[in-house]
Design a protein around this motif. Sequence first.
Motif, PDB file in Angstrom:
ATOM      1  N   GLY A   1       1.308   9.425  -5.957  1.00  0.00           N
ATOM      2  CA  GLY A   1       1.665  10.781  -5.563  1.00  0.00           C
ATOM      3  C   GLY A   1       0.986  11.228  -4.284  1.00  0.00           C
ATOM      4  O   GLY A   1       0.977  12.413  -3.959  1.00  0.00           O
ATOM      5  N   LYS A   2       0.413  10.282  -3.536  1.00  0.00           N
ATOM      6  CA  LYS A   2      -0.275  10.619  -2.293  1.00  0.00           C
ATOM      7  C   LYS A   2       0.691  10.818  -1.127  1.00  0.00           C
ATOM      8  O   LYS A   2       0.371  11.502  -0.171  1.00  0.00           O
TER       9      LYS A   2
ATOM     10  N   ASN B   1       0.835  -1.200   0.000  1.00  0.00           N
ATOM     11  CA  ASN B   1       0.000   0.000   0.000  1.00  0.00           C
ATOM     12  C   ASN B   1       0.876   1.259   0.000  1.00  0.00           C
ATOM     13  O   ASN B   1       0.553   2.247  -0.655  1.00  0.00           O
ATOM     14  N   THR B   2       1.994   1.213   0.712  1.00  0.00           N
ATOM     15  CA  THR B   2       2.921   2.355   0.738  1.00  0.00           C
ATOM     16  C   THR B   2       3.498   2.607  -0.653  1.00  0.00           C
ATOM     17  O   THR B   2       3.533   3.741  -1.123  1.00  0.00           O
ATOM     18  N   VAL B   3       3.925   1.543  -1.326  1.00  0.00           N
ATOM     19  CA  VAL B   3       4.462   1.683  -2.689  1.00  0.00           C
ATOM     20  C   VAL B   3       3.381   2.256  -3.604  1.00  0.00           C
ATOM     21  O   VAL B   3       3.652   3.157  -4.402  1.00  0.00           O
ATOM     22  N   SER B   4       2.161   1.778  -3.471  1.00  0.00           N
ATOM     23  CA  SER B   4       1.051   2.285  -4.276  1.00  0.00           C
ATOM     24  C   SER B   4       0.842   3.774  -4.030  1.00  0.00           C
ATOM     25  O   SER B   4       0.657   4.554  -4.981  1.00  0.00           O
ATOM     26  N   ARG B   5       0.880   4.186  -2.772  1.00  0.00           N
ATOM     27  CA  ARG B   5       0.680   5.603  -2.436  1.00  0.00           C
ATOM     28  C   ARG B   5       1.815   6.470  -2.992  1.00  0.00           C
ATOM     29  O   ARG B   5       1.567   7.600  -3.403  1.00  0.00           O
TER      30      ARG B   5
ATOM     31  N   ASP C   1      13.489  11.790  -9.488  1.00  0.00           N
ATOM     32  CA  ASP C   1      13.376  12.778  -8.411  1.00  0.00           C
ATOM     33  C   ASP C   1      12.058  12.641  -7.667  1.00  0.00           C
ATOM     34  O   ASP C   1      11.954  12.993  -6.501  1.00  0.00           O
ATOM     35  N   SER C   2      11.048  12.154  -8.362  1.00  0.00           N
ATOM     36  CA  SER C   2       9.731  11.957  -7.761  1.00  0.00           C
ATOM     37  C   SER C   2       9.134  10.665  -8.293  1.00  0.00           C
ATOM     38  O   SER C   2       9.339  10.318  -9.458  1.00  0.00           O
ATOM     39  N   PHE C   3       8.414   9.950  -7.439  1.00  0.00           N
ATOM     40  CA  PHE C   3       7.726   8.736  -7.873  1.00  0.00           C
ATOM     41  C   PHE C   3       6.293   9.041  -8.293  1.00  0.00           C
ATOM     42  O   PHE C   3       5.598   8.195  -8.816  1.00  0.00           O
ATOM     43  N   ALA C   4       5.839  10.267  -8.042  1.00  0.00           N
ATOM     44  CA  ALA C   4       4.472  10.663  -8.366  1.00  0.00           C
ATOM     45  C   ALA C   4       4.262  10.660  -9.874  1.00  0.00           C
ATOM     46  O   ALA C   4       5.221  10.813 -10.648  1.00  0.00           O
TER      47      ALA C   4
END
Length: 87
Positions: free
Chosen positions: A44-45, A36-40, A71-74
């Motif tokens: 971009g949550k 769930n953390t990886v999904s979030r 730089d961002s996973f979002a």
Amino acid sequence: MYNHMEKLVSPLAMLRKIRGDITQEELAGALKVSANTVSRWELGKVTPKLELWQVKKLCKTLNITIDELPDSFAPQPINNSLEQTPN
């Protein structure tokens, strides 16, 4: 403003697919976090707050260098027009 030719894709999700079709569950296990953390992260949550060992494990799991880590996973805009080459 995004045009209709763009869609949003998480760089982390792309890397998981490109670097061996790694599931969120597999990546989560390697990093000792929940799927769930990886999904979030990918939605971009939540912004990841990774310890150094997790950054190293992430790079090793995805077979990338620290410089290749996004730089961002979002989700980021991806231009679909690249898939359509003019004749």
